[in-house]
Design a protein around this motif. Structure first.
Motif, PDB file in Angstrom:
ATOM      1  N   ALA A 196       0.820  -1.212   0.000  1.00 46.29           N
ATOM      2  CA  ALA A 196       0.000   0.000   0.000  1.00 46.29           C
ATOM      3  C   ALA A 196       0.853   1.261   0.000  1.00 46.29           C
ATOM      4  O   ALA A 196       0.469   2.290  -0.570  1.00 46.29           O
ATOM      5  N   LEU A 197       2.033   1.173   0.618  1.00 48.66           N
ATOM      6  CA  LEU A 197       2.891   2.349   0.740  1.00 48.66           C
ATOM      7  C   LEU A 197       3.785   2.549  -0.478  1.00 48.66           C
ATOM      8  O   LEU A 197       3.968   3.686  -0.929  1.00 48.66           O
ATOM      9  N   TYR A 198       4.309   1.470  -1.041  1.00 51.78           N
ATOM     10  CA  TYR A 198       5.349   1.600  -2.054  1.00 51.78           C
ATOM     11  C   TYR A 198       4.992   1.070  -3.445  1.00 51.78           C
ATOM     12  O   TYR A 198       5.763   1.259  -4.387  1.00 51.78           O
ATOM     13  N   LEU A 199       3.851   0.399  -3.594  1.00 49.57           N
ATOM     14  CA  LEU A 199       3.448  -0.121  -4.895  1.00 49.57           C
ATOM     15  C   LEU A 199       2.122   0.504  -5.338  1.00 49.57           C
ATOM     16  O   LEU A 199       1.309   0.912  -4.513  1.00 49.57           O
ATOM     17  N   LYS A 200       1.928   0.563  -6.638  1.00 53.06           N
ATOM     18  CA  LYS A 200       0.662   1.005  -7.213  1.00 53.06           C
ATOM     19  C   LYS A 200       0.277  -0.006  -8.276  1.00 53.06           C
ATOM     20  O   LYS A 200       0.997  -0.182  -9.258  1.00 53.06           O
ATOM     21  N   HIS A 201      -0.842  -0.687  -8.041  1.00 50.45           N
ATOM     22  CA  HIS A 201      -1.268  -1.768  -8.929  1.00 50.45           C
ATOM     23  C   HIS A 201      -0.166  -2.822  -9.068  1.00 50.45           C
ATOM     24  O   HIS A 201       0.063  -3.379 -10.153  1.00 50.45           O
ATOM     25  N   GLY A 202       0.528  -3.077  -7.968  1.00 45.83           N
ATOM     26  CA  GLY A 202       1.547  -4.119  -7.938  1.00 45.83           C
ATOM     27  C   GLY A 202       2.888  -3.713  -8.495  1.00 45.83           C
ATOM     28  O   GLY A 202       3.825  -4.518  -8.495  1.00 45.83           O
ATOM     29  N   LYS A 203       3.021  -2.478  -8.960  1.00 45.78           N
ATOM     30  CA  LYS A 203       4.270  -2.017  -9.559  1.00 45.78           C
ATOM     31  C   LYS A 203       4.860  -0.872  -8.739  1.00 45.78           C
ATOM     32  O   LYS A 203       4.144  -0.180  -8.008  1.00 45.78           O
ATOM     33  N   ALA A 204       6.142  -0.656  -8.894  1.00 47.61           N
ATOM     34  CA  ALA A 204       6.831   0.388  -8.149  1.00 47.61           C
ATOM     35  C   ALA A 204       6.275   1.765  -8.465  1.00 47.61           C
ATOM     36  O   ALA A 204       5.934   2.052  -9.617  1.00 47.61           O
ATOM     37  N   ILE A 205       6.162   2.608  -7.450  1.00 51.39           N
ATOM     38  CA  ILE A 205       5.775   3.988  -7.692  1.00 51.39           C
ATOM     39  C   ILE A 205       6.877   4.667  -8.492  1.00 51.39           C
ATOM     40  O   ILE A 205       8.057   4.371  -8.339  1.00 51.39           O
ATOM     41  N   ALA A 206       6.472   5.561  -9.386  1.00 50.21           N
ATOM     42  CA  ALA A 206       7.397   6.134 -10.359  1.00 50.21           C
ATOM     43  C   ALA A 206       8.177   7.303  -9.777  1.00 50.21           C
ATOM     44  O   ALA A 206       7.723   8.000  -8.863  1.00 50.21           O
ATOM     45  N   ALA A 207       9.353   7.538 -10.337  1.00 52.13           N
ATOM     46  CA  ALA A 207      10.139   8.715  -9.967  1.00 52.13           C
ATOM     47  C   ALA A 207       9.343   9.978 -10.269  1.00 52.13           C
ATOM     48  O   ALA A 207       8.582  10.035 -11.243  1.00 52.13           O
ATOM     49  N   GLY A 208       9.510  10.982  -9.418  1.00 48.88           N
ATOM     50  CA  GLY A 208       8.794  12.244  -9.589  1.00 48.88           C
ATOM     51  C   GLY A 208       7.528  12.348  -8.765  1.00 48.88           C
ATOM     52  O   GLY A 208       7.000  13.443  -8.560  1.00 48.88           O
TER      53      GLY A 208
END
Length: 578
Positions: A196-208
């Motif tokens: 919940a903190l570091y992934l979005k739809h199972g993928k890494a949150i993007a730079a920026g």
């Protein structure tokens, strides 16, 4: 609002003692800065700013170091945080005294030497990492409390305020942060609070993306209000224990309540007129660095071609690691022959094994017992394999206008630790128990209440009784070689500290090959060393992210961080008037 506070001007130099006051633009970030007040070097701009803020508010180096560390727990959560532990070296200028504060994680009371075995076979390392079984009782908060209570001048609430601001308002994640999440997507996906903190739809949150961590801000606020007890008892402790045990651990509230930090005598050694103070056991760093330098001290390295001197550095490191692996562990469980290992006479005996023209394949452990006054019947070691050790830690260093200094390395072990975020509190739990040998006999086997052997090597170096420089790095067992090589580069090869810190790193830990960084293999430096039979790892990786302070003869201090590694570090000094 993006919390990357860079609007304050500060002094910078081009590796000289001339101080220039620069009004830098808001986006400026520099790995080298010189000034006449307090100074800080970390791998994170918000963390360095946090330290300067506390120094400007009248705090001392201890206060500022904890403020920086807490902020690193927000901006570099995969390396460190309150779910882990650390080792701190402190110099108190008024007393002219060096203290080491061990707040390394401990094994829960349920641990036995076979905890990482099933049917007599070692469990899979990566499987153990991503589980509650790898989680040691965290020591960071207890360590911060002891440092503040004994040597600081501010409260928890005051020093945590900058980190709470960053966690609440958020900070823009960079490419390096996003890359680390991508590397851990599989591990993080196993734990809902982490995903919940570091992934979005199972993928890494993007730079920026601006990342906020209100749960961690809440944890820090509770520490500010309730002090050390807020972590080791009550709701936060219950949440920590429940989540650890939910994923295969066996930790109790009593394990947390019983945790103690340790004040220990530093490892003191000398090298070419310098006096070095490092961490004692359970860190192997202070002893291993000192032994390798003692071996090197017998050579006139300054008169040699660089390749020959670097060959000797690699061979001295190999010998020191053979002894480190054989003898060193938690001093409350193992009677290690530290005095013998630190003996100059023992180093001379080990030096005899080095061929100046040819690399060794593998070094055996020596026998240091005759070189210390030991009336007991010592145990002789078996040769031990080099165990896997997480390379993902952080190091910071701070000084203040009064001359107090902190050199501090702290960690949650692997990138992202165990991968387990404590629900409602926003911090990752360590996987420090995988620093134990999974099977024995060995001094570093798991035992209840034991601290696993560490390689963290925060170091403060003196010349003629006055501080000369500090050095430390993350990097698992490569910490030892990074600290050793930086000292070798600076003292023996005559490099400035920025050059010494940014030079290509070579990490020889008594393996079949020496670990190197991308771009090294095939270079003129590599080819020259290959003539002595040195061999390089086939998968080069970035080694360490070091930080240093240099105390200049004119009374100024130069803060030095990485110029390229880990997204470039942040060196700051106070402005005039503070």
């Amino acid at each position: 609002m993006t919390i990357v506070l860079r609007s304050s001007p500060f002094r910078s130099v081009l590796f000289s003692s001339i101080i220039l006051t620069l009004a830098l633009p808001a986006t400026a970030k520099t790995p080298v800065a010189t000034g006449s007040g307090g100074a800080v070097a970390t791998i994170s701009e918000p963390a360095s700013q946090a330290a300067i803020t506390i120094l400007n508010q009248g705090g001392n180096a201890i206060d500022a170091a904890i403020a920086a560390a807490a902020t690193l727990g927000v901006t570099d959560p995969f390396s460190c945080g309150i779910g882990g532990g650390g080792l701190m070296v402190i110099y108190l200028a008024r007393d002219q005294r060096v203290i080491t504060l061990d707040h390394r994680e401990t094994a829960p009371a349920s641990f036995t030497p076979s905890v990482f075995q099933k049917d007599g076979k070692e469990l899979d390392f990566d499987t153990v990492v991503a589980s509650g079984r790898s989680v040691g009782v965290p020591g960071t908060v207890r360590g911060w409390h002891e440092a503040l209570d004994r040597y600081g001048s501010m409260s928890f609430k005051q020093v945590l305020a900058p980190a709470i601001g960053v966690a609440t308002q958020g900070f823009k994640i960079n490419d390096n942060f996003s890359h680390l999440v991508r590397e851990n997507e599989g591990k993080f996906a196993q734990f809902p609070a982490t995903a919940a903190l570091y992934l979005k739809h199972g993928k890494a949150i993007a730079a920026g993306v601006t990342l906020r961590n209100p749960d961690l801000a809440k944890a820090y606020r509770e520490l500010g209000a309730g002090g050390v007890k807020a972590f080791y008892s009550g709701k936060m402790a219950r949440a920590l224990v429940d989540e650890t045990n939910k994923h295969g651990g066996n930790m109790t509230l009593a394990d947390l309540a019983n945790y103690e930090a340790r004040l220990r005598q530093p490892v003191r050694s000398t090298y070419r007129g310098y006096e070095l103070y490092g961490m004692p056991l359970p860190s192997s760093g202070g002893v291993a660095v000192a032994e390798a330098l003692n071996i090197l001290e017998g050579y006139d390295l300054k008169s040699m071609p660089r390749a020959k001197a670097e060959h000797l550095y690699l061979e001295a490191s190999r010998l020191a690691f053979a002894d480190r692996n054989a003898y060193l562990a938690d001093p409350e469980f193992v009677e290690a022959p530290v005095a013998g290992l630190l003996s100059k006479d023992y180093a001379a005996r080990r030096r005899e094994l080095i061929n100046p023209e040819q690399a060794s394949v593998h070094a055996a452990a020596g026998d240091p017992y005759p070189f210390q006054n030991d009336q007991s019947v010592p145990l002789r070691p078996n040769a031990n394999k080099l165990i896997a050790e997480g390379a993902h830690t952080t190091h910071l260093t701070v000084s203040d206008k009064d001359g107090n200094i902190v050199s501090y390395t702290y960690t949650i072990e692997s990138w992202g630790g165990s991968g387990i975020v404590v629900p409602g509190y926003g911090f990752l739990l360590n996987n420090e128990m995988t620093d134990f040998d999974f099977s024995g006999p060995a001094p570093n086997v798991p035992e209840a209440g034991k601290r696993p052997r560490s390689s963290m090597s925060p170091t403060i170096v003196f010349k003629d009784g006055k501080p000369a420089f500090t050095i430390g790095s993350p990097g698992g067992a490569t910490i030892i070689t990074t600290v050793l090589q930086t000292i070798f580069n600076h003292v023996d090869l005559g490099m400035s500290m920025p050059d010494a810190l940014n030079a290509p790193r070579l990490s020889e830990r008594n393996g079949m090959t020496t670990d190197v960084e991308p771009g090294f293999t095939g270079s003129a430096q590599a080819l020259a060393l290959e003539k002595t039979g040195q061999h390089w790892s086939k998968t080069p990786e970035e080694i360490g992210a070091a930080n240093a302070l240099v105390f200049n003869p004119d009374g100024t201090v130069t803060a030095v961080s990485e110029g390229q590694r880990h997204g470039v570090g942040s060196a700051l000094v106070q402005k005039r008037g503070h």
